[in-house]
Structure formats: structure tokens, C-alpha cells
Design an enzyme around this catalytic site. Structure first.
Site, mmCIF file in Angstrom:
data_model
loop_
_atom_site.group_PDB
_atom_site.id
_atom_site.type_symbol
_atom_site.label_atom_id
_atom_site.label_comp_id
_atom_site.label_asym_id
_atom_site.label_seq_id
_atom_site.Cartn_x
_atom_site.Cartn_y
_atom_site.Cartn_z
ATOM 1 N N LEU A 551 -64.195 0.430 -17.570
ATOM 2 C CA LEU A 551 -64.714 -0.797 -16.957
ATOM 3 C C LEU A 551 -65.519 -0.491 -15.700
ATOM 4 O O LEU A 551 -66.379 -1.258 -15.301
ATOM 5 C CB LEU A 551 -63.551 -1.714 -16.561
ATOM 6 C CG LEU A 551 -62.643 -2.212 -17.683
ATOM 7 C CD1 LEU A 551 -61.435 -2.921 -17.094
ATOM 8 C CD2 LEU A 551 -63.413 -3.162 -18.583
ATOM 9 N N GLY A 552 -65.220 0.620 -15.084
ATOM 10 C CA GLY A 552 -65.927 0.957 -13.867
ATOM 11 C C GLY A 552 -65.560 2.366 -13.429
ATOM 12 O O GLY A 552 -64.556 2.920 -13.874
ATOM 13 N N VAL A 553 -66.403 2.950 -12.609
ATOM 14 C CA VAL A 553 -66.169 4.308 -12.144
ATOM 15 C C VAL A 553 -66.430 4.361 -10.647
ATOM 16 O O VAL A 553 -67.330 3.691 -10.155
ATOM 17 C CB VAL A 553 -67.141 5.295 -12.828
ATOM 18 C CG1 VAL A 553 -66.785 6.723 -12.456
ATOM 19 C CG2 VAL A 553 -67.125 5.107 -14.322
ATOM 20 N N GLY A 554 -65.637 5.109 -9.949
ATOM 21 C CA GLY A 554 -65.879 5.226 -8.512
ATOM 22 C C GLY A 554 -65.318 6.509 -7.973
ATOM 23 O O GLY A 554 -64.931 7.396 -8.739
ATOM 24 N N GLY A 555 -65.284 6.628 -6.684
ATOM 25 C CA GLY A 555 -64.835 7.844 -6.043
ATOM 26 C C GLY A 555 -63.392 8.178 -6.373
ATOM 27 O O GLY A 555 -63.010 9.335 -6.467
ATOM 28 N N GLY A 557 -61.791 7.404 -9.160
ATOM 29 C CA GLY A 557 -61.608 7.757 -10.560
ATOM 30 C C GLY A 557 -62.179 6.662 -11.438
ATOM 31 O O GLY A 557 -63.104 5.957 -11.041
ATOM 32 N N VAL A 559 -61.739 3.272 -14.163
ATOM 33 C CA VAL A 559 -60.928 2.110 -14.503
ATOM 34 C C VAL A 559 -61.106 1.802 -15.986
ATOM 35 O O VAL A 559 -62.235 1.693 -16.472
ATOM 36 C CB VAL A 559 -61.335 0.856 -13.697
ATOM 37 C CG1 VAL A 559 -60.388 -0.292 -14.010
ATOM 38 C CG2 VAL A 559 -61.322 1.148 -12.222
ATOM 39 N N LYS A 573 -56.263 1.959 -13.579
ATOM 40 C CA LYS A 573 -57.091 2.763 -12.683
ATOM 41 C C LYS A 573 -56.491 4.152 -12.612
ATOM 42 O O LYS A 573 -55.356 4.321 -12.187
ATOM 43 C CB LYS A 573 -57.116 2.110 -11.311
ATOM 44 C CG LYS A 573 -58.045 2.764 -10.334
ATOM 45 C CD LYS A 573 -58.389 1.825 -9.203
ATOM 46 C CE LYS A 573 -57.481 2.046 -8.027
ATOM 47 N NZ LYS A 573 -57.791 1.155 -6.914
ATOM 48 N N ASP A 670 -63.198 -4.072 3.146
ATOM 49 C CA ASP A 670 -64.294 -3.877 2.198
ATOM 50 C C ASP A 670 -64.542 -5.149 1.390
ATOM 51 O O ASP A 670 -64.532 -5.147 0.165
ATOM 52 C CB ASP A 670 -63.989 -2.683 1.283
ATOM 53 C CG ASP A 670 -65.259 -2.126 0.635
ATOM 54 O OD1 ASP A 670 -66.367 -2.455 1.114
ATOM 55 O OD2 ASP A 670 -65.134 -1.385 -0.357
#
Ligand SMILES: *[C@@H]1O[C@H](CO)[C@@H](O)[C@H](O)[C@H]1NC(C)=O
Ligand SMILES: *[C@@H]1O[C@H](CO)[C@@H](O)[C@H](O)[C@H]1NC(C)=O
Ligand SMILES: *[C@@H]1O[C@H](CO)[C@@H](O)[C@H](O)[C@H]1NC(C)=O
Ligand SMILES: *[C@@H]1O[C@H](CO)[C@@H](O)[C@H](O)[C@H]1NC(C)=O
Length: 894
Positions: A551-555, A557, A559, A573, A670
Site C-alpha cells: 500500500l505504501g513504502v517509506g523509510g 519499510g 505497508v 507495516k 508530522d
């Protein structure tokens, strides 16, 4: 005196501001003269039996109450040794505690529990957790009757159908029974030959004499509740306040719930919390309702024009052909003179009371009172509802057009045949309305705004005390230390969930059906919990981390979308073990989220820390981040102004709770449109606490040299001075407000210089009074100018250069609610057309929306696979000013 009350009145406007301190001061002075009379009536129950059915020995629930197994109990059916006891096949994450729900006593022939007690009234609470109890007792076969001392409490009661229709994992039914001899008998018998009856827990607790007689609404008569009447609690609400757990309720062990899910329409009015100990129980006994019920309230807006035109209304789904007792609790905290606040009370469109005036009844400021009304609800076309509406009584010309309510209880009375059972709810009915006969607190969604879906919101919260964090980490530690955890099934953290100064909050729980549920609405134990998942469970849930489920990627890891417990959708996550920063943020999130439960915060369901994995499991938020709904994804239906306001109000509520609701102020750090997620009913939930700080003291000792947050949303003061306060969130929220209004990213470098930052650009237009020129073209002509003005002012104040000049989140919230009311009033008067129908025409392909298309927006990743982006630069507002910054971005599941 007049001056005084005027001052009070004006302070109420800033609900959460320091004004309350002033009020408290005034009230403190005023109540000095009142008689201190509140030690008169504490109630000590002689009998308090908690029976854990299908079990042996004694076990504690999550609140620390001890339940005794029925196996050896003298109250159990004499044949108990031969009766089946069984364990539930799975634990729903929304269960407040495994005790008493995870074991059941099963009956295939009538069986009677016989409690030997002295004569008098008792609460009889029955706990049911519909589950498969071994293969022989499938979930849907439980259809049964429960009778007590000659009364039918439940009949043809299908626990599975009821729970499914209400999207609740478990059910609690509370009755008040007067025992005239010395036996309280409770008989279970199945209604189908091949079926069975069961029960998980039975409570028998003595109660004082709470019921007498009440005026019968719609008839010039008094309805008397005789000593033999049996009552069933349908709803019990702490109006304008938070849920109250049984252990906090003056020994009557009642649960009180947040009233917001029952408010009809969007006319929420404002809530207030006197927050002091000025309450003086004068004419009523202390056990009538706990202090918190009376110190918090809901009233109308401070605007008389608005108020003269609206009813504060609560709506309850009920069973037809019964008489109900409605008990309204009041306590005045603002007005000191008669006829300052006088209002009419309507029940089901019939006048129950005119010109009702708390002070006029003789009560002083801070003296609670209650009023009872009986009303018969006949069979009617459509679903039976009971409405309670308050409306300023303009006929008596009160000084202020306003109304107030502090608490509300609704009881169903036995009919002339001694019956209390109603039909099982049907899912389709409930989809629009929620909760027939759901016992204590079924929940009508009732918000006209989201009336198409099942209720959002439930009560699950219990902000645990500090010890929770400690216990959690000890626990994790212990688990890590064990090479195998075979001796302990995955499941419940043995945490002390309630304690000391814990607050409870309304919040959404997800239930087995995966819908936004109200599981804990029927809970006697709204609880904060955190489930442990095994790595194998997570692998299965995500199809071994199937890339197509990302569903999503970030710093931090990735999701993933996952499914647990045979169908409940969750967001998983998975931390990247190499991300050093991650460990800290993993812990922060568990700490934060497991403490926090709120309807407008994304719920953490559980975690997995096996194999050095750092995995967090969240509620699945079906509609993803707010941003995609505002711009950047033309596949989604554009949101109307009213919807946008409601979403902003929801997010503001979540932030307000973070700032003020917990023991410590929590700063999100944030706030941005990708961190405001929407559930299937477009209810906004604030997510991503990975960067949160409890503050502000923390930062003095631990000055962060790294400014965290997202570019474009950053408080300039924080950036310059690196001093973090909750006003930094207020600034970011101001940016969000303009983003929502103007439908463009916070930062868009491809635009001419003066337009790059929305904060600067929109402020410029706002100050010139020309905000209208830059709003989302889709909203042109759809916003009531007064509503826009209020909104623009609120956003402008949030963006004040100095933190001290910015309003508190509670004030922002109030202004947004006011903007919403202005818009709604204009819509009712047909001054604006808020409908999205013509908006929809502008994006014809909305019906083919695949929600997941909106998720793939990554913070630190430059890859943007979001479908239908019209603005190439949308992700730049997530650029972080620091390389060390690591966080998971948009994860819809947070
Ligand atoms: C219970 O019933 C008895 C008579 O049956 C009556 O005397 C008593 O007042 C009742 N108690 C309550 C609390 O209603
Ligand atoms: C209510 O009573 C009427 C008349 O006795 C009956 O026809 C109807 O089915 C009842 N409704 C319910 C929901 O029990
Ligand atoms: C408020 O409720 C009363 C009684 O049901 C009704 O007559 C009145 O029209 C309502 N007012 C508004 C503004 O809905
Ligand atoms: C409830 O039951 C009692 C005893 O049977 C009876 O006297 C009373 O009238 C019933 N209540 C109603 C509302 O019919």
C-alpha cells in the site's frame, strides 16, 4: 451577576482555552456557599457476583476484576459437571479481555443458574461472544431464550445474527430485576432442536432503588414503575464526555459511553467539561451517575440565530411495542439565573417538557438533577426509533437561546406479558441505522453526513497509565528472551489496562466482520489492548508479503494490505530491520498507539516482534489518505465542502485529543494530508505517530538536533528555534486547511515563486479578503461566504508566525464546527447547493475506483505510482529537510 454570566458565556467559546481556568475560578468562588453534601449516599453492593461460565477457578479480566468459574459454583445448574464447556475458536481483536469471553457454557437442554440473594433489585448482566465452540457448536446455531424469575429476557435470540448486524464482536445485555424471594434464577434454553444455548459470563450485582415513576409522554398521566418491573438498559451515555468504565462508577459497575455516534444530523453543538470538583450532589444520591457524567455536557453553539433554528437531537434504534424510560441528566455550569437557558424537551416528536430550565428547578450551579420520562413506542412503518430533541424555548424568551444535556439513559420495560425480547436485528436495517436491541448501546450512526454506512465509532479506548509502556516492554523483553513461545498462545498482552488516572475515549474498533464496528459499544470494558501476532500469522495475512499487496513504502519499510481472522482487513507495516531509526520509531508507535484510542486516531491492532521483525498491524482505512481525495487522483469522487469540513473537524478532534486528552501532551510532529486517513465512511483518522513526542518538557532534556516533519508543513518557529510545542501541529494543520480548500500541494516548485508555498500564497489572499479567488474550482459557488470566512480566519490564525499567537486545537475545532454549521444552515435555506452531483459529473470514472490506487505515495521514495496524478510535483511536499529523517509515509494503514 449578569456581567459575570456574560463573561462566562464568552469564555465558553474557546472551549479548550485557558478560559476554562477562569471559569473554574468563578465557579469555585460561587460554589463556596453551596452545601457540601456529597458524602451522603455512597452505595456498597452487598452482592457482586462475576461468573466466568465454562471455566474453573478464578481469573482476572483486563480491568483486574476477578471472575469465578462456574464449574464448582453453588449457583451453577446442579448438572454443571455434565454440561459442555468450550473455548471460543478465535479471539476477535476487539474483545476487551479474554475473561469471560473466551470460555462458554453450552446448553442443549434447559438449565438454570440459581443465585441465592436477599430480596431487592439487582443488575443482571449477560455476556455473549458468538464464536464457533468446537465443531459441534457452530456459531450460527446458537438461537435461544433466556428467562428470569418468570420474565422472558431474550427470545429467539441469535447471537451471531445480532452481532453481525451490529458489527459487534460480542454482546452484553443488562437487566434490572427485583428479587422478591431469595432466588434470582436465570434459565437458558435453546429454541431450535438442533441448536444450542450458551453464555460466557453472568454478573449479578446489587443496585439501589433507581426507578420510581415518570410522566408518560403524550398522555396526561404518570407511569409508575412497579417493584416487579424488569428493565433492560438500552443506552447509557455520558453526553459531551468520554466513556466511563464500570470500575469508575460508584460501585454500580455501569458503563457509560460517548454520545457522539447517536447525534442526529451534524448539529453537534459544542461540548464542555467543567473539569473541576465543584460538583455538589444535593437533591440526588451520588450513585445516580458518576461525577464525569455531570461535569461534561453538550450544549448548543454560542450563536443565538443558529440555535433558534436547530434541535440538538439524539437518535436511538429501539424495539417497537415497548414502553421506554428515558432518564436525562443535567447539571448547569454556566448560567446562574432562571430563564437564561430554557428549552423544550421532545421525545419522539412529542413534547415532554417546555421551558425546562435547570436553574429554574431550584438547582444551583454544579448541582446535578435528572428527569425521567416514559414513552410508549408503537409498531410503525419502517424502523422504530426513539428521538430525544432539545430546542430553545423561544416562547418564554430566555436570555440565551441554548440547551444542555449531561447524560442520557434509556431503558426498555417489560410488556404486560412479562416479556422484554425483541426481534433480532437485520443487517440491512442496521446499515442505515445501527443497532436494534443491541442492549447497552447499540450505535446509530445517525450522522446525516455518513448515514449511508454503518456506524463508525465505538468505544474502545482506555488510555492506560504509564505502567502500560513499562509492562509492554518488559513483556516484549521476556518474549525475546524465550527461544520458543510454545507455552503461550499468541494473543493478549498481560497488561494492566486500567489504572490510576486513566481516561477513556471513544474510538473505533474493528470487528470480525472487518467493518468499522461498535464491538465495544456493548462492552462493559472499553479497553486499550495490543495483540501479539506470530510471524506465521503475519505471513499468512499478507500472503508472504506479496508485493502486489503493498500500500505504501517509506523509510521505515513497507505497508501491506493483509487479512486476519478469516477476513478482517488490516494494514501491516513491516519495518526494515536495517533502518536503525526504525527501532526507535517502532517502539514509539507501540507506546503511543497502544495508549491512545480515539475515534479520530488510527487504531493499532497489534504487533509482531518475532525473528527480529518489527511489524505493526493497524486498522485498515478503506479510503486511504485525504490527499488523494482532494487532488492528485482524478479517479476519486470530489468531496463537497461539507464533507471536507467534516473531515477537517474529525482530524482536528484527533489532534485535540493528542494534545489534551492523554495524561501527557502528545505532539504529532508530522501533520499533513497524507497522514489523515479516511475509513469507508469518510471518517478522518490521524495516523503516523512514529515521530510523535510527548512534550514539551521532553524536548528540553532531549533537544532534537534533527528537525523532523515534512517540508511545506513545518512550523517556521520550530524550524528556527528547534523548540517543539503543540502549536507546531497547529501550524501544520493550518497548511492542511488551505490545502483542502485550494486543492493543491503544500509545496509546488513548478509554480511561480510566490505561489510555491501554499501557506504564503493563501495567507496573502486571505489577508486581502480574496481567498475565494484561489479556492478549488470545484467548490466555486458551493461555499456559503460566511462559512468560508470563518474557515479562512481559522486557517490564518493557525499560520501565525509565533506559536503563542496560534489558537489551541480546541479553538480551531470550534471554529471549524461553526463553519460547518454556517454551511448547513445555508444549505437548509437553499442559499448554497453543496451537492456533489455536479462535481461527480466532472469525474465520470469514479465508479470504477480502485481504492488502492491512491495508496502508493511514498515519502522518501521518489517513485510515485499513484494513478491519475495530474500534478507531477505532488510528492515534493514530503521532501524532508534531513537525511536522517526516516519514516513511513503515507501508509494508509497507520
Ligand atoms: C422489590 O420488590 C419488593 C416487593 O416484591 C418491594 O417491597 C421492594 O421495594 C422492591 N425493591 C425495589 C428496589 O424495587
Ligand atoms: C407490535 O404489536 C402489533 C399488534 O399487536 C403486532 O402486529 C406487531 O407485529 C408487533 N410488532 C413487533 C415488532 O413486535
Ligand atoms: C425541532 O423539533 C420539534 C419537535 O419535534 C419540531 O417541531 C421542530 O420543527 C424541530 N426544529 C428543527 C429546526 O428541526
Ligand atoms: C411488567 O411486569 C409486571 C409484572 O408482571 C406488570 O405488573 C407490569 O405491568 C409489566 N409492565 C408493563 C409495562 O406492562
Amino acid at each position: 451577576m449578569f456581567l459575570l454570566s456574560k463573561m462566562r458565556r464568552s469564555t465558553v467559546r474557546g472551549l479548550s482555552g485557558t478560559g476554562w481556568g477562569m471559569i473554574a475560578l468563578f465557579l469555585g468562588v460561587l460554589s463556596l456557599g453551596a452545601a457540601q453534601n456529597n458524602t451522603n449516599s455512597s452505595f456498597i453492593p452487598k452482592v457482586a457476583i462475576l461468573m466466568n461460565c465454562g471455566s474453573q477457578g478464578s481469573k482476572s479480566d483486563a480491568m483486574g476484576r476477578s471472575w469465578v468459574g462456574d464449574e464448582e459454583s453453588k449457583y451453577a445448574p446442579p448438572t454443571v459437571a455434565n454440561l459442555v464447556s468450550a473455548a471460543a475458536s478465535s479471539q476477535d481483536p476487539s474483545l476487551p479481555s479474554p475473561v469471560p469471553y473466551m470460555t462458554a457454557r453450552i446448553f442443549t437442554a434447559p438449565a438454570t443458574y440459581s443465585f441465592v440473594v436477599s430480596p431487592g433489585r439487582y443488575w443482571l448482566r449477560l455476556h455473549f461472544y458468538p464464536s464457533d465452540y468446537t465443531q459441534s457448536y457452530p456459531r450460527s446455531d446458537a438461537i435461544f431464550t433466556v428467562a428470569s424469575n418468570g420474565y422472558t429476557l431474550l427470545h429467539n435470540f441469535s447471537t451471531s445474527q445480532t452481532a453481525d448486524a451490529l458489527t459487534q464482536a460480542y454482546l452484553i445485555r443488562e437487566f434490572s430485576v427485583n428479587v422478591s424471594n431469595d432466588h434470582l434464577n436465570v434459565t437458558f434454553s435453546q429454541d431450535r432442536k438442533s441448536g444450542y444455548a450458551f453464555v460466557n459470563g453472568i454478573e449479578v450485582v446489587s443496585m439501589p432503588d433507581l426507578f420510581n415513576s415518570a410522566p408518560l409522554v403524550g398522555a396526561d398521566a404518570q407511569f409508575s414503575i412497579s417493584s416487579s418491573t424488569v428493565l433492560q438498559t438500552m443506552y447509557r451515555l455520558n453526553v459531551g464526555g468520554q466513556a466511563i468504565q464500570p470500575i469508575k462508577d460508584s460501585n454500580l459497575s455501569r458503563t457509560w459511553y460517548d454520545d457522539t455516534p447517536y447525534i442526529y444530523g451534524a448539529a453537534y453543538g459544542i461540548t464542555g467539561d467543567n473539569g473541576t470538583n465543584d460538583l455538589v450532589y444535593g437533591s440526588i444520591p451520588q450513585y445516580m451517575a458518576p461525577v464525569d457524567v455531570y461535569t461534561t455536557y453538550r450544549s448548543m453553539t454560542p450563536d443565538p440565530t443558529v440555535n433558534s433554528n436547530f434541535n440538538l437531537t439524539w437518535m436511538f434504534y429501539v424495539d417497537a411495542n415497548f414502553t421506554y424510560l428515558a432518564r436525562l441528566h443535567f447539571c448547569e455550569w454556566i448560567y446562574t439565573l432562571p430563564n437564561q437557558r430554557a428549552f423544550n424537551i421532545y421525545i419522539n416528536n412529542q413534547t415532554a417538557e417546555t421551558a425546562f430550565d435547570v436553574i429554574g428547578t431550584g438547582a444551583n450551579l454544579g448541582n446535578p438533577i435528572y428527569k425521567d420520562y416514559a414513552i410508549y413506542v408503537p409498531a410503525q412503518e419502517g424502523d422504530p426509533y426513539l428521538f430525544v430533541a432539545l430546542q430553545p424555548d423561544v416562547a418564554v424568551k430566555p436570555q440565551y437561546y441554548d440547551a444542555i444535556l449531561n447524560g442520557l439513559e434509556l431503558f426498555k420495560l417489560n410488556d404486560s406479558a412479562g416479556n422484554l425480547a425483541g426481534p433480532n436485528p437485520v443487517a440491512s436495517i442496521v446499515d442505515n441505522s445501527q443497532g436494534p436491541d443491541s442492549g447497552v448501546n447499540a450505535s446509530p450512526s445517525s450522522h446525516s453526513s455518513s448515514s449511508k454506512g454503518p456506524v463508525i465509532g465505538g468505544v474502545a479506548g482506555g488510555v492506560a497509565v504509564l505502567g502500560l509502556i513499562l509492562a509492554l516492554f518488559c513483556f516484549i523483553h521476556r518474549r525475546r528472551g524465550r527461544s520458543s513461545d510454545g507455552d503461550k498462545p499468541s494473543g493478549w498482552l498481560p497488561l494492566p489496562l486500567y489504572g490510576g488516572n486513566s481516561h477513556t475515549m471513544g474510538s473505533k474498533v474493528s470487528t470480525a466482520s472487518g467493518k468499522s464496528g461498535t464491538g465495544s459499544y456493548v462492552s462493559s470494558a472499553p479497553s486499550s489492548f495490543c495483540r501479539h501476532f506470530t510471524f506465521a500469522e503475519i505471513q499468512e495475512a499478507t500472503k508472504n508479503f506479496d508485493e502486489s499487496r503493498i500500500l505504501g513504502v517509506g523509510g521505515f519499510g513497507k505497508v501491506y494490505e493483509g487479512e486476519v481472522d478469516g477476513g478482517t482487513k488490516v494494514a501491516v507495516k513491516r519495518g526494515n530491520p536495517l533502518a536503525e531509526q526504525g527501532i526507535h520509531e517502532f517502539q514509539t508507535e507501540i507506546e503511543m498507539l497502544s495508549k491512545l484510542r480515539h475515534r479520530h486516531l488510527v487504531s493499532l491492532i497489534g504487533y509482531c516482534e518475532e525473528n527480529c521483525e518489527m511489524i505493526l498491524v493497524y486498522d485498515y482505512m478503506a479510503k486511504g489518505p485525504l490527499r488523494g481525495h482532494i487532488y492528485g487522483n482524478s479517479n476519486l469522487i470530489p468531496l463537497s465542502w461539507k464533507q471536507r469540513l467534516e473531515i477537517c473537524i474529525g482530524a482536528a478532534r484527533g489532534l485535540h485529543y493528542l494534545h489534551t486528552g492523554a495524561a501527557q501532551t502528545i505532539i504529532h510532529r508530522d501533520v499533513k494530508t497524507t497522514n489523515i486517513l479516511l475509513d469507508e465512511n469518510l471518517v478522518a483518522k490521524v495516523s503516523d505517530f512514529g515521530l510523535s513526542k510527548t512534550g514539551p518538557t521532553l524536548d528540553h532534556t532531549h533537544v532534537s538536533t534533527v528537525v523532523k516533519g515534512s517540508f511545506g508543513y513545518l512550523d517556521p518557529e520550530y524550524y528556527r528555534r528547534q523548540q517543539l510545542t503543540e502549536k507546531s501541529d497547529v501550524y501544520s494543520f493550518g497548511v492542511v486547511l488551505f490545502e483542502v480548500l485550494c486543492a493543491r500541494p503544500a509545496i509546488n516548485p513548478s509554480l511561480p515563486r510566490e505561489q510555491v508555498s501554499i501557506a504564503e500564497w493563501a495567507l496573502h489572499y486571505q489577508r486581502k479578503g480574496m481567498l475565494e479567488q484561489i479556492i478549488d474550482p470545484l467548490l466555486k459557488g458551493k461555499i456559503n461566504p460566511e462559512s468560508l470566512k470563518k474557515y479562512g480566519e481559522a486557517a490564518e490564525k493557525c499560520l501565525a508566525e509565533q506559536g503563542v499567537d496560534r489558537p489551541a486545537m480546541g479553538d480551531v475545532l470550534w471554529n471549524l464546527e461553526f463553519a460547518l454549521q454556517l454551511q448547513e444552515t445555508a444549505m437548509e435555506n437553499k442559499l448554497v447547493d453543496d451537492s456533489t452531483t455536479d462535481l461527480i459529473q466532472m469525474s465520470p470514472d469514479y465508479s470504477h475506483v480502485n481504492n488502492s490506487a491512491t495508496y502508493a505515495v511514498g515519502d522518501n521514495s521518489t517513485s510515485t505510482s499513484t494513478a491519475g496524478h495530474s500534478l507531477a510535483s505532488v510528492d515534493l511536499d514530503d521532501v524532508t529537510p534531513s537525511a536522517v529523517f526516516s519514516q513511513l509515509v503515507n501508509p494508509q494503514g497507520r
